[in-house]
Design a protein around this motif. Structure first.
Motif, PDB file in Angstrom:
ATOM      1  N   ASN A  13     -19.564 -15.907  40.542  1.00  0.00           N
ATOM      2  CA  ASN A  13     -19.920 -16.516  41.837  1.00  0.00           C
ATOM      3  C   ASN A  13     -21.253 -17.257  41.803  1.00  0.00           C
ATOM      4  N   ARG A  14     -21.522 -17.919  40.682  1.00  0.00           N
ATOM      5  CA  ARG A  14     -22.739 -18.730  40.615  1.00  0.00           C
ATOM      6  C   ARG A  14     -22.536 -20.007  41.425  1.00  0.00           C
ATOM      7  N   LEU A  15     -23.513 -20.349  42.234  1.00  0.00           N
ATOM      8  CA  LEU A  15     -23.437 -21.568  43.021  1.00  0.00           C
ATOM      9  C   LEU A  15     -23.861 -22.761  42.173  1.00  0.00           C
ATOM     10  N   PRO A  16     -23.335 -23.945  42.463  1.00  0.00           N
ATOM     11  CA  PRO A  16     -23.786 -25.140  41.740  1.00  0.00           C
ATOM     12  C   PRO A  16     -25.307 -25.283  41.861  1.00  0.00           C
ATOM     13  N   GLY A  17     -25.939 -25.543  40.746  1.00  0.00           N
ATOM     14  CA  GLY A  17     -27.391 -25.659  40.767  1.00  0.00           C
ATOM     15  C   GLY A  17     -28.118 -24.341  40.625  1.00  0.00           C
ATOM     16  N   ASP A  18     -27.370 -23.238  40.475  1.00  0.00           N
ATOM     17  CA  ASP A  18     -27.991 -21.927  40.322  1.00  0.00           C
ATOM     18  C   ASP A  18     -27.361 -21.181  39.148  1.00  0.00           C
ATOM     19  N   PRO A  19     -27.503 -21.728  37.940  1.00  0.00           N
ATOM     20  CA  PRO A  19     -26.917 -21.055  36.774  1.00  0.00           C
ATOM     21  C   PRO A  19     -27.733 -19.819  36.394  1.00  0.00           C
ATOM     22  N   LEU A  20     -27.120 -18.948  35.638  1.00  0.00           N
ATOM     23  CA  LEU A  20     -27.826 -17.807  35.074  1.00  0.00           C
ATOM     24  C   LEU A  20     -28.704 -18.327  33.931  1.00  0.00           C
ATOM     25  N   VAL A  21     -29.995 -18.132  34.032  1.00  0.00           N
ATOM     26  CA  VAL A  21     -30.937 -18.621  33.022  1.00  0.00           C
ATOM     27  C   VAL A  21     -31.329 -17.450  32.123  1.00  0.00           C
ATOM     28  N   LEU A  22     -31.032 -17.597  30.831  1.00  0.00           N
ATOM     29  CA  LEU A  22     -31.285 -16.534  29.866  1.00  0.00           C
ATOM     30  C   LEU A  22     -32.285 -17.015  28.813  1.00  0.00           C
ATOM     31  N   PRO A  23     -33.537 -16.590  28.905  1.00  0.00           N
ATOM     32  CA  PRO A  23     -34.505 -16.976  27.875  1.00  0.00           C
ATOM     33  C   PRO A  23     -34.193 -16.266  26.564  1.00  0.00           C
ATOM     34  N   GLY A  24     -34.745 -16.779  25.482  1.00  0.00           N
ATOM     35  CA  GLY A  24     -34.419 -16.252  24.153  1.00  0.00           C
ATOM     36  C   GLY A  24     -35.579 -15.573  23.449  1.00  0.00           C
ATOM     37  N   PRO A  25     -35.868 -14.322  23.748  1.00  0.00           N
ATOM     38  CA  PRO A  25     -36.942 -13.620  23.048  1.00  0.00           C
ATOM     39  C   PRO A  25     -36.542 -13.299  21.608  1.00  0.00           C
ATOM     40  N   TRP A  26     -37.514 -13.258  20.734  1.00  0.00           N
ATOM     41  CA  TRP A  26     -37.243 -13.019  19.318  1.00  0.00           C
ATOM     42  C   TRP A  26     -37.837 -11.708  18.803  1.00  0.00           C
ATOM     43  N   ASP A  27     -38.611 -11.038  19.657  1.00  0.00           N
ATOM     44  CA  ASP A  27     -39.180  -9.745  19.268  1.00  0.00           C
ATOM     45  C   ASP A  27     -39.461  -8.925  20.516  1.00  0.00           C
ATOM     46  N   ALA A  28     -40.017  -7.733  20.325  1.00  0.00           N
ATOM     47  CA  ALA A  28     -40.244  -6.829  21.455  1.00  0.00           C
ATOM     48  C   ALA A  28     -41.246  -7.394  22.451  1.00  0.00           C
ATOM     49  N   VAL A  29     -42.311  -7.999  21.952  1.00  0.00           N
ATOM     50  CA  VAL A  29     -43.348  -8.524  22.856  1.00  0.00           C
ATOM     51  C   VAL A  29     -42.788  -9.637  23.732  1.00  0.00           C
ATOM     52  N   SER A  30     -42.100 -10.597  23.121  1.00  0.00           N
ATOM     53  CA  SER A  30     -41.554 -11.707  23.908  1.00  0.00           C
ATOM     54  C   SER A  30     -40.479 -11.221  24.872  1.00  0.00           C
ATOM     55  N   ALA A  31     -39.744 -10.183  24.490  1.00  0.00           N
ATOM     56  CA  ALA A  31     -38.730  -9.630  25.391  1.00  0.00           C
ATOM     57  C   ALA A  31     -39.385  -9.019  26.625  1.00  0.00           C
ATOM     58  N   ARG A  32     -40.469  -8.280  26.413  1.00  0.00           N
ATOM     59  CA  ARG A  32     -41.158  -7.659  27.552  1.00  0.00           C
ATOM     60  C   ARG A  32     -41.758  -8.719  28.474  1.00  0.00           C
ATOM     61  N   VAL A  33     -42.289  -9.773  27.880  1.00  0.00           N
ATOM     62  CA  VAL A  33     -42.857 -10.861  28.687  1.00  0.00           C
ATOM     63  C   VAL A  33     -41.782 -11.462  29.588  1.00  0.00           C
ATOM     64  N   CYS A  34     -40.589 -11.689  29.024  1.00  0.00           N
ATOM     65  CA  CYS A  34     -39.489 -12.278  29.808  1.00  0.00           C
ATOM     66  C   CYS A  34     -39.034 -11.331  30.905  1.00  0.00           C
ATOM     67  N   GLU A  35     -38.966 -10.047  30.593  1.00  0.00           N
ATOM     68  CA  GLU A  35     -38.567  -9.076  31.609  1.00  0.00           C
ATOM     69  C   GLU A  35     -39.600  -9.029  32.732  1.00  0.00           C
ATOM     70  N   GLU A  36     -40.873  -9.014  32.365  1.00  0.00           N
ATOM     71  CA  GLU A  36     -41.937  -8.966  33.368  1.00  0.00           C
ATOM     72  C   GLU A  36     -41.960 -10.220  34.236  1.00  0.00           C
ATOM     73  N   ALA A  37     -41.453 -11.328  33.682  1.00  0.00           N
ATOM     74  CA  ALA A  37     -41.397 -12.576  34.449  1.00  0.00           C
ATOM     75  C   ALA A  37     -40.277 -12.556  35.485  1.00  0.00           C
ATOM     76  N   GLY A  38     -39.404 -11.554  35.387  1.00  0.00           N
ATOM     77  CA  GLY A  38     -38.365 -11.397  36.400  1.00  0.00           C
ATOM     78  C   GLY A  38     -36.971 -11.820  36.002  1.00  0.00           C
ATOM     79  N   PHE A  39     -36.764 -12.175  34.742  1.00  0.00           N
ATOM     80  CA  PHE A  39     -35.413 -12.547  34.314  1.00  0.00           C
ATOM     81  C   PHE A  39     -34.509 -11.315  34.330  1.00  0.00           C
ATOM     82  N   PRO A  40     -33.242 -11.480  34.781  1.00  0.00           N
ATOM     83  CA  PRO A  40     -32.349 -10.327  34.895  1.00  0.00           C
ATOM     84  C   PRO A  40     -31.657  -9.941  33.601  1.00  0.00           C
TER      85      PRO A  40
END
Length: 240
Positions: A13-40
């Motif tokens: 049920n994604r609306l047009p213009g509202d795709p699921l945005v998935l950043p690409g972390p490559w290690d634990a630190v970058s993963a935590r940064v992305c999570e803290e930024a609010g990505f689901p």
């Protein structure tokens, strides 16, 4: 609700213009940064992990890739999908087991090898085996490499996508598809559609990709390369 169920729900049920945005972390630190930024949720990039581990893209040993994915998954509480390239020659059952052991809820599987497109029917059969082994425990993103290693024919991409969806793929990823082709792909492909986004401002924004038909947007190694560029500039300034 399990993490894989949460991940599946994020594609619905994604609306047009509202795709699921998935950043690409490559290690634990970058993963935590992305999570803290609010990505689901997150999607690890094989090329980004390869670079961080000192390998060329496509040459990371399977054990190192799964270990890197496991570190990312352990670092965050949100769902993580893993790019495991062509599956490293593993039998579907073992591939699924190793993904689950690493903590991944999904996987990205490409339909080319060494720069050559695989036979789509054989690849679809293999995807069906992965689907059977995984049941509903993994979200399978089937990459379509027509625009990377084929002739770039949208109809061929749609035909390949149809075979993979019929085999049980949850999402289709025509990597490198030009933005103006996305509406055609959207009209011909059933289910969620993954588009490749860029972080350099040269291509459409995630919102624009969503308006063109993308259900979700991933960035490959874009985040890792952006971080490397920033580190390079910082290092130069320190040296100066």
């Amino acid at each position: 609700m399990s993490k894989v169920d949460v991940f599946r729900a994020l594609h619905r049920n994604r609306l047009p213009g509202d795709p699921l945005v998935l950043p690409g972390p490559w290690d634990a630190v970058s993963a935590r940064v992305c999570e803290e930024a609010g990505f689901p949720a997150l999607a690890t990039p094989s090329a980004g992990i390869a670079a961080a581990l000192g390998h060329e893209d496509g040459s990371t040993p399977a054990d190192e890739m799964f270990a890197a994915v496991a570190r990312v998954c352990a670092a965050v509480d949100i769902p993580v999908s893993a790019d495991v390239e062509g599956g490293y020659g593993l039998e579907p059952k073992e591939l699924v087991e190793r993904l689950l052991e690493a903590g991944a809820v999904g996987c990205n599987l490409e339909d080319s090898a060494n720069g050559t497109l695989k036979d789509p029917h054989r690849h679809a059969d293999w995807l069906a085996e992965v689907r059977y082994a995984a049941g509903d425990r993994l979200f399978v993103n089937a990459r379509v490499d027509t625009f990377s290693y084929g002739d770039g024919d949208p109809e061929q991409a749609i035909q390949r996508a149809a075979l993979y969806v019929a085999a049980g793929a949850d999402c289709v990823y025509p990597i490198g598809a030009p933005a103006d082709v996305l509406p055609l792909l959207r009209s011909g492909i059933q289910g969620p559609l993954n588009a490749l986004g860029r972080l350099d401002g040269e291509g459409p924004s995630p919102t624009e990709l969503g308006e063109l038909g993308a259900t979700r947007v991933t960035f490959g190694p874009g985040l890792q390369r952006s971080a490397a560029r920033q580190l390079r500039e910082t290092a130069k300034s320190l040296r100066a």
